[in-house]
Design a protein around this motif. Structure first.
Motif, PDB file in Angstrom:
ATOM      1  N   ALA A   1       0.831  -1.199   0.000  1.00  0.00           N
ATOM      2  CA  ALA A   1       0.000   0.000   0.000  1.00  0.00           C
ATOM      3  C   ALA A   1       0.868   1.253   0.000  1.00  0.00           C
TER       4      ALA A   1
ATOM      5  N   CYS B   1       2.356   1.905  -3.439  1.00  0.00           N
ATOM      6  CA  CYS B   1       1.386   2.464  -4.390  1.00  0.00           C
ATOM      7  C   CYS B   1       1.119   3.940  -4.102  1.00  0.00           C
ATOM      8  N   VAL B   2       0.934   4.278  -2.827  1.00  0.00           N
ATOM      9  CA  VAL B   2       0.680   5.679  -2.469  1.00  0.00           C
ATOM     10  C   VAL B   2       1.880   6.550  -2.828  1.00  0.00           C
TER      11      VAL B   2
ATOM     12  N   VAL C   1     -12.571   2.998  -1.733  1.00  0.00           N
ATOM     13  CA  VAL C   1     -11.709   1.856  -2.016  1.00  0.00           C
ATOM     14  C   VAL C   1     -12.572   0.653  -2.393  1.00  0.00           C
TER      15      VAL C   1
ATOM     16  N   TYR D   1      -6.973   6.708   0.752  1.00  0.00           N
ATOM     17  CA  TYR D   1      -7.983   6.967  -0.270  1.00  0.00           C
ATOM     18  C   TYR D   1      -9.376   7.044   0.344  1.00  0.00           C
TER      19      TYR D   1
ATOM     20  N   LEU E   1      -4.833   0.738   2.090  1.00  0.00           N
ATOM     21  CA  LEU E   1      -5.096   1.824   1.140  1.00  0.00           C
ATOM     22  C   LEU E   1      -6.210   2.739   1.621  1.00  0.00           C
TER      23      LEU E   1
ATOM     24  N   GLN F   1      -8.489  -2.240  -6.212  1.00  0.00           N
ATOM     25  CA  GLN F   1      -7.495  -3.312  -6.189  1.00  0.00           C
ATOM     26  C   GLN F   1      -8.097  -4.547  -6.823  1.00  0.00           C
TER      27      GLN F   1
END
Length: 803
Positions: free
Chosen positions: A614, A617-618, A652, A649, A645, A633
């Motif tokens: 996570a 990705c961030v 999600v 976000y 996440l 995802q």
């Protein structure tokens, strides 16, 4: 009065032969497309008014407006995947009309789209949508260079897929319209039912001997017609000598089962079948009409409707051309000498030489039953094949005697005879290509026909193609060598679950390749189609016939693993051949796989996998200036990464195909914890908290759980919204990876990124498709520890849309 305003082309009542994909021209393809589009729409002219479009003829199906627009949606979806279409027609419609209902049982809760407050568009809007799609496809066919032959890796395969899918729904819609209240339909112009009889009533249905032999079936990869994935592959069996009935079981034959109390005697039924019969309160086949107010299968606001009412007898369809004009309750051409085998007290009464005997007078065979055909109720055509589901067919065979059963798939292929020849010789070996196929399909008639209407084949069997589908004993499964096509990854594989029976041969409503010699169709055993069966038995001393049954346990989200009985009565002469489901993803629905996923996503063997991924990705999203609003995802497993996440976000969505994993993820969302009685594998270095033999995992306290949505999907549907981050990290465990990355460009925002993590698939393979729509921002190694604490390295590729 017929609703001609639903037509976007011509009115049509019959189908046409399929195309030879080695030699067809653009004009051939255009004609084939237009004909199928016309025919499907023409069925809906039989609805009396617009209100009928919003009724549910089956409580397990959606209103008819869905089926009217659905096939146009599938055209757009498949042509977009193939790259032949680059802009959608109407995304809202292509989302609403994309997915139907896949009920897991006969008593499923009705889908929210079946009625109530759900707002379907006006019929005029659905008609305009179909018109726009028709025009787009017509233009596409005219403008796109044609490459022959059209094979499975040719973009034109998507065009043929759309056409053949439309033809499947011609049959689906005809069944549903047949289930509508008779007051809501009207017979369209030039609709022609088959004769009730050939003039000689079928009072006997002899069993005919078929010598034992080796039989091979399955469609060759290079056969020059369109094929569905479930047709390809090959299976060979040695089949001992057996007998099978000359005809499909007729309405006349089945009447004796009804009159003998077959629907009241549980001993004839399987456990599943009896549960269905009790739930539906069935007294006779669903398309038979009596006066006793039998429970109908309609849904939503017409769920209280009954087809079995006295007034339906006063409006019985009569037509001198089909022998129904005498009005006294018996066919004009009915036999004077009686009917089939007078069973007493539900027992088999002396089957001699494989024939049905014990005659009755015709008027004794003709109680207060009528038959519902698609647009009318008519006096019972006793010589037509009975239309039943698997459970009713199986019960009839048990009632007939302990040695009787349905055919197996191998046996069905044997009774077709040898007159068609070697499939390597081309399309002429398939009857759907014959100018005069001598069979009731392609809507030659708008109904079944007498079982002796067409001549027998070289082995003496009638209707081995068309008239009605035939239930066989085997489970629906892929053949050895089965492969999913990336444009329709989930066409059949979700049905390889031991809950779907197999039907062969096609029906009067089957069009295109649906009646092919290779066609294999699977439906749930309680499902109604234009389907019947014939009786078979194994001869003593000759060995047992092989019947394929799926032995893979399938986990159902929210329900668990259902009981799967792989036995057959020893008296019926069958030998079960247990075979694993050819849907490999079902094999991952195990307790061991769940334990490994929990260990991977919630264990901490030196590195927290979920938090690390996570954070990765961030970090990439921030680096490339992406909004931090929405994330999807694809491959969420038990939700470990998804929950991480959700700290960043606002919206999600976690998608996976694995029911066990999603059950764990949803439980964590509801309660914050998930308790699992099975210990994590002992060799795992990543063990969540274990106490008293129970694994306990939890999600971070600072996760806002209302930000999360979990979905079980076997593909990427239109309902998945465009997102600022799309994480695709389960390509290594899906069956058909390409099917999952083809739609990435449609679900990433202009300012977003797609992150693909895989040990097996790198930028070279991805680039063949993604580079058409994406720029590759970077590729780098991504180290992680697996569920056993072993160091691994995957490749991470970061993609951004070309603007």
């Amino acid at each position: 009065m017929a609703m001609m305003k639903v037509l976007t082309g011509k009115y049509r009542t019959t189908g046409m032969a399929p195309l030879d994909l080695t030699s067809c021209s653009k004009s051939d393809i255009l004609e084939y497309f237009e004909a199928s589009y016309d025919l499907n729409e023409s069925l809906f002219t039989g609805l009396k008014d617009e209100d009928a479009f919003y009724k549910c003829p089956d409580r397990l199906r959606l209103p008819l407006i869905f089926y009217y627009a659905h096939t146009a949606t599938v055209y757009v979806n498949k042509l977009m995947l193939a790259g032949l279409m680059t802009e959608r027609v109407n995304l809202d419609f292509e989302t609403m009309f994309e997915t139907g209902v896949d009920e897991m049982s006969w008593d499923d809760t009705e889908n929210y789209r079946m009625g109530g407050s759900f707002q379907w568009p006006a019929v005029e809007e659905a008609v305009e949508f179909r018109r726009l799609v028709r025009n787009r496809i017509r233009q596409l066919i005219e403008d796109t260079p044609l490459q022959l032959p059209i094979t499975q890796d040719n973009p034109w395969w998507a065009v043929m897929m759309g056409v053949e899918h439309e033809k499947i729904h011609i049959e689906t819609s005809s069944v549903l319209i047949r289930q509508m209240p008779i007051t809501m339909v009207t017979t369209p112009p030039k609709w022609k039912y088959a004769p009730a009889s050939t003039g000689t009533s079928i009072n006997k249905n002899p069993l005919q001997r078929v010598e034992g032999a080796e039989v091979t079936f399955g469609k060759p990869e290079d056969f020059p017609s369109y094929g569905w994935c479930v047709e390809y592959g090959q299976r060979t069996f040695n089949v001992p000598t057996f007998e099978a009935s000359k005809f499909n079981v007729t309405n006349r034959e089945f009447l004796h089962f009804v009159k003998a109390g077959g629907y009241e005697n549980s001993s004839y039924w399987t456990k599943e079948g009896w549960n269905w019969r009790c739930f539906r309160q069935s007294r006779h086949p669903t398309f038979w009409v009596c006066t006793k107010g039998c429970k109908s299968g309609c849904g939503a606001v017409i769920s209280s409707h009954s087809h079995c009412l006295p007034e339906h007898f006063s409006t019985t369809y009569t037509d001198p051309s089909i022998g129904h004009s005498n009005g006294n309750g018996s066919p004009q051409n009915g036999a004077q000498n009686g009917t089939s085998n007078g069973h007493q007290n539900g027992t088999s009464n002396g089957h001699q030489n494989g024939t049905a005997n014990g005659h009755q007078k015709e008027d004794e065979c003709n109680p207060d039953f009528r038959l519902r055909v698609i647009f009318d109720v008519m006096e019972m055509p006793w010589d037509w094949p009975v239309v039943v589901n698997y459970h009713e067919a199986r019960a009839f065979c048990a009632w007939k005697g302990p040695e009787f059963r349905m055919l197996t798939e191998a046996e069905f292929n044997m009774i077709r005879g040898v007159v068609l020849g070697d499939p390597s010789k081309g399309v002429t070996s398939d009857p759907v290509f014959h100018k005069d196929p001598q069979a009731n399909f392609r809507l030659t008639f708008g109904s079944s026909s007498p079982v002796d209407f067409y001549p027998p084949n070289d082995l003496g069997f009638h209707d081995v193609y068309g008239n009605v589908w035939e239930w066989v004993e085997d489970h629906f499964n892929g053949l050895p060598g089965y492969k999913q096509h990336h444009l329709y990854d989930d066409y059949a594989s979700p049905c390889f679950d031991s809950r779907h029976g197999l039907m062969l041969g096609g029906s009067w409503a089957s069009d295109g390749t649906y009646n092919s010699r290779f066609s294999r169709m699977g439906f749930r055993r309680h499902f109604y189609q234009h389907a019947g069966f014939r009786v078979a038995r194994t001869l003593p001393g000759g060995g047992k016939s092989p019947v394929v049954m799926v032995n893979t346990e399938v986990y159902i989200l929210g329900a668990g693993v259902e009981e799967n009985d792989l036995t057959v009565p020893e008296t019926v002469g069958l030998e079960v051949v247990p075979m694993a489901s050819t849907n490999r993803q079902f094999h991952q629905e195990t307790e061991e796989a769940l334990a490994a996923m929990l260990a991977l996503q919630y264990g901490d063997g030196g590195q927290n996998y979920s938090k690390a991924l996570a954070d990765f990705c961030v970090e990439k999203a921030i680096h490339y200036g992406c909004p931090l609003q929405k994330v999807v995802q694809l491959g969420c497993g038990t939700g470990g990464v998804t929950y991480q996440l959700a700290k960043t976000y606002k919206e999600v969505i976690g998608v996976d195909y694995c029911g066990r994993c999603l059950d764990a993820a949803i439980t964590l969302q509801k309660t914050g914890e998930f308790h699992w009685p099975m210990p994590i594998p002992q060799n795992s270095a990543k063990k969540p908290c274990t106490e008293n033999g129970t694994v306990t995992v939890s999600i971070p306290a600072d996760v806002q759980r209302d930000r999360l949505t979990f979905k079980q999907m076997t593909w990427v549907p239109n309902e998945i919204p465009k997102s600022d981050l799309v994480l695709l990290d389960f390509l290594d465990r899906v069956t058909n990876p390409k099917a999952w990355w083809l739609r990435l460009w449609e679900i990433v925002t202009d300012n977003g990124i797609a992150v693909v993590i895989s040990q097996k698939i790198g930028k070279e393979e991805l680039s063949a498709d993604l580079s058409k729509k994406f720029n590759l921002l970077e590729e780098q190694e991504y180290p992680f520890q697996d569920s056993q604490g072993q160091s691994k390295v995957a490749m991470a590729t970061i993609w951004k849309l070309k603007l």
